[in-house]
Design a protein around this motif. Structure first.
Motif, PDB file in Angstrom:
ATOM      1  N   LYS A  70       0.817  -1.200   0.000  1.00  0.00           N
ATOM      2  CA  LYS A  70       0.000   0.000   0.000  1.00  0.00           C
ATOM      3  C   LYS A  70       0.857   1.259   0.000  1.00  0.00           C
ATOM      4  O   LYS A  70       0.512   2.269  -0.620  1.00  0.00           O
ATOM      5  N   PHE A  71       1.998   1.208   0.693  1.00  0.00           N
ATOM      6  CA  PHE A  71       2.905   2.352   0.718  1.00  0.00           C
ATOM      7  C   PHE A  71       3.465   2.633  -0.669  1.00  0.00           C
ATOM      8  O   PHE A  71       3.475   3.780  -1.135  1.00  0.00           O
ATOM      9  N   VAL A  72       3.919   1.572  -1.349  1.00  0.00           N
ATOM     10  CA  VAL A  72       4.486   1.727  -2.691  1.00  0.00           C
ATOM     11  C   VAL A  72       3.428   2.243  -3.656  1.00  0.00           C
ATOM     12  O   VAL A  72       3.678   3.163  -4.449  1.00  0.00           O
ATOM     13  N   CYS A  73       2.237   1.649  -3.618  1.00  0.00           N
ATOM     14  CA  CYS A  73       1.167   2.069  -4.524  1.00  0.00           C
ATOM     15  C   CYS A  73       0.747   3.512  -4.247  1.00  0.00           C
ATOM     16  O   CYS A  73       0.453   4.272  -5.168  1.00  0.00           O
ATOM     17  N   ARG A  78       0.744   8.883  -6.724  1.00  0.00           N
ATOM     18  CA  ARG A  78       0.895  10.332  -6.578  1.00  0.00           C
ATOM     19  C   ARG A  78       1.702  10.947  -7.722  1.00  0.00           C
ATOM     20  O   ARG A  78       1.901  12.158  -7.770  1.00  0.00           O
ATOM     21  N   MET A  79       2.189  10.104  -8.640  1.00  0.00           N
ATOM     22  CA  MET A  79       3.042  10.609  -9.720  1.00  0.00           C
ATOM     23  C   MET A  79       2.259  11.433 -10.729  1.00  0.00           C
ATOM     24  O   MET A  79       2.828  12.072 -11.600  1.00  0.00           O
ATOM     25  N   GLY A  80       0.958  11.395 -10.644  1.00  0.00           N
ATOM     26  CA  GLY A  80       0.164  12.284 -11.492  1.00  0.00           C
ATOM     27  C   GLY A  80      -0.448  11.619 -12.697  1.00  0.00           C
ATOM     28  O   GLY A  80       0.166  10.761 -13.323  1.00  0.00           O
ATOM     29  N   ARG A  81      -1.694  11.997 -12.983  1.00  0.00           N
ATOM     30  CA  ARG A  81      -2.419  11.509 -14.148  1.00  0.00           C
ATOM     31  C   ARG A  81      -2.515  12.617 -15.179  1.00  0.00           C
ATOM     32  O   ARG A  81      -2.737  13.774 -14.842  1.00  0.00           O
ATOM     33  N   CYS A 130      -2.204   3.823 -11.211  1.00  0.00           N
ATOM     34  CA  CYS A 130      -0.857   3.520 -11.683  1.00  0.00           C
ATOM     35  C   CYS A 130      -0.825   3.288 -13.194  1.00  0.00           C
ATOM     36  O   CYS A 130       0.097   3.713 -13.881  1.00  0.00           O
ATOM     37  N   TYR A 131      -1.861   2.636 -13.729  1.00  0.00           N
ATOM     38  CA  TYR A 131      -1.908   2.297 -15.156  1.00  0.00           C
ATOM     39  C   TYR A 131      -2.815   3.230 -15.950  1.00  0.00           C
ATOM     40  O   TYR A 131      -3.098   2.973 -17.116  1.00  0.00           O
ATOM     41  N   HIS A 132      -3.255   4.319 -15.309  1.00  0.00           N
ATOM     42  CA  HIS A 132      -4.181   5.231 -15.978  1.00  0.00           C
ATOM     43  C   HIS A 132      -3.591   5.819 -17.257  1.00  0.00           C
ATOM     44  O   HIS A 132      -4.230   5.782 -18.325  1.00  0.00           O
ATOM     45  N   ASN A 133      -2.393   6.370 -17.166  1.00  0.00           N
ATOM     46  CA  ASN A 133      -1.808   7.047 -18.337  1.00  0.00           C
ATOM     47  C   ASN A 133      -1.579   6.074 -19.488  1.00  0.00           C
ATOM     48  O   ASN A 133      -1.804   6.409 -20.658  1.00  0.00           O
ATOM     49  N   LEU A 134      -1.105   4.878 -19.173  1.00  0.00           N
ATOM     50  CA  LEU A 134      -0.868   3.881 -20.211  1.00  0.00           C
ATOM     51  C   LEU A 134      -2.168   3.501 -20.911  1.00  0.00           C
ATOM     52  O   LEU A 134      -2.239   3.470 -22.150  1.00  0.00           O
ATOM     53  N   CYS A 135      -3.203   3.228 -20.123  1.00  0.00           N
ATOM     54  CA  CYS A 135      -4.477   2.817 -20.725  1.00  0.00           C
ATOM     55  C   CYS A 135      -5.141   3.968 -21.469  1.00  0.00           C
ATOM     56  O   CYS A 135      -5.799   3.755 -22.497  1.00  0.00           O
TER      57      CYS A 135
END
Length: 407
Positions: A70-73, A78-81, A130-135
């Motif tokens: 959960k910490f890593v995720c 937080r890296m931004g969409r 996490c996979y938002h930008n890729l998708c």
């Protein structure tokens, strides 16, 4: 009194610096970064950051603050969409399963292609954010309606949570294609890493379902399609290469399948495999099926090791088709849709892809294979992480987009 306040203020940065120095030492002690990889220094830096974050997560977990996963995720999310100016993005729930739907805003004169995407992360990392930008990129570039599935993961959920969630979400989506403006004749299953393995399993599970539209194609990006033979050439050659080392893979596998880690060596040596089972599966799982040009580095140990019945009783779930879809029956394989398979040279899972490619082709399934010589595991998700992306990241994304647009 002011002095007492200085103690924790000085202790915290000292602690964080100490952890970082330990991580850098561990990286150089345990990690192999081949000189043939492009931008090796960048990969080393990113792996040190990854180790740093996971190590802090483990410390927080031991202190009872939160789980490492959960910490890593939390940090990754937080890296931004990026803004989706050409898409309508909707968060939904199919029952209890969170999903994210990406739909092009532009009007279409006919139903669009559909993509069901299963993310990677080793069953412990990865999320919708996490996979938002890729998708988002895949949906825009292919002009497709894309469903991203958010399945249950470690440490809170064990097998078969991942595959069950993804199968349930896929069936729900397939039953409502008209609602989402999707052409039932052009639905593509797409997955990366463990998500690729889930995609392979689900494509097999849906074979013969007359009540559902048929899957048009499967796009599997360095997928986990078997957990049985962990002594393939790529497991020997690439076991210390980021971001999926052999130790990390086996540890997560045992945790997810509820196998005690004391059986790790028996699993690695194949001692848990009964002789009659290996006799049946050898024609699909043996290193003999790997082309000679991939065997240049690393030795080939004797496999499987002497049979250990106790190990079999503990780890026999590894042999289930749900966990090793490569060993499903020929009749099912022969009915699968065409496949686009991506492998990376510097990836522990490279030979999984090669074995599945042969398995499909032997049963007459059309396969398009894309091999990335300078690729490594996890490079796909880095494609938009400037300045931390790699040439191989863009190569894979471009190849996937090109293939899907041809359907």
């Amino acid at each position: 009194m002011a002095f007492l306040w200085l103690v924790p203020l000085l202790a915290l940065p000292t602690f964080l610096l100490g952890v970082f120095l330990w991580v850098v030492f561990e990286h150089f002690r345990t990690t192999d970064v081949p000189s043939t990889l492009q931008h090796p220094a960048k990969l080393r830096f990113l792996h040190c950051v990854f180790l740093y974050v996971t190590t802090l997560g483990i410390i927080f977990e031991k202190l009872g603050i939160c789980s490492m996963a959960k910490f890593v995720c939390f940090l990754h999310d937080r890296m931004g969409r990026k803004k989706d100016l050409k898409l309508v993005v909707t968060n939904l729930r199919f029952g209890t399963i969170p999903v994210r739907l990406f739909q092009p805003k532009a009007a279409s004169s006919s139903p669009r292609r559909g993509i069901i995407f299963y993310h990677g992360g080793g069953g412990i990392f990865g999320s919708l954010d996490c996979y938002h930008n890729l998708c988002s990129f895949l949906a825009q570039e292919t002009d497709s309606v894309l469903l991203l599935v958010g399945y249950r993961k470690l440490p809170d959920h064990l097998a078969p949570a991942m595959s069950q969630d993804c199968l349930s979400a896929s069936i729900h989506f397939l039953r409502g294609l008209e609602t989402y403006g999707v052409d039932p004749c052009r639905v593509v299953v797409c997955g990366e890493s463990i998500g690729g393995g889930i995609g392979a399993f689900i494509t097999q599970a849906l074979v013969g379902r007359s009540d559902l539209p048929s899957i048009r194609a499967q796009v599997l990006i360095y997928p986990v399609v078997q957990l049985i033979n962990l002594q393939l050439p790529s497991f020997q050659q690439n076991k210390y290469i980021p971001f999926l080392t052999r130790t990390f893979m086996v540890t997560n596998m045992c945790r997810y399948l509820s196998i005690d880690l004391s059986w790790r060596d028996a699993i690695l040596s194949g001692a848990f495999i009964p002789p009659d089972v290996w006799k049946k599966y050898r024609k699909w799982l043996s290193s003999d099926n790997i082309p000679e040009r991939f065997k240049g580095r690393g030795h080939q140990p004797r496999f499987p090791g002497p049979f250990n019945e106790a190990a079999y009783l503990e780890a026999k779930c590894i042999l289930d088709v749900e966990n090793s879809p490569l060993v499903t029956d020929d009749e099912t394989i022969a009915q699968l849709p065409e496949a686009f398979l991506v492998s990376c040279e510097n990836d522990i899972l490279r030979d999984d892809t090669l074995l599945y490619k042969k398995r499909l082709e032997d049963q007459g399934v059309c396969v398009t294979w894309y091999h990335v010589e300078d690729g490594f595991h996890g490079s796909f998700i880095l494609f938009d992480k400037k300045p931390f992306s790699f040439p191989c990241s863009q190569k894979i994304v471009n190849a996937v987009v090109s293939y899907i647009k041809g359907i």
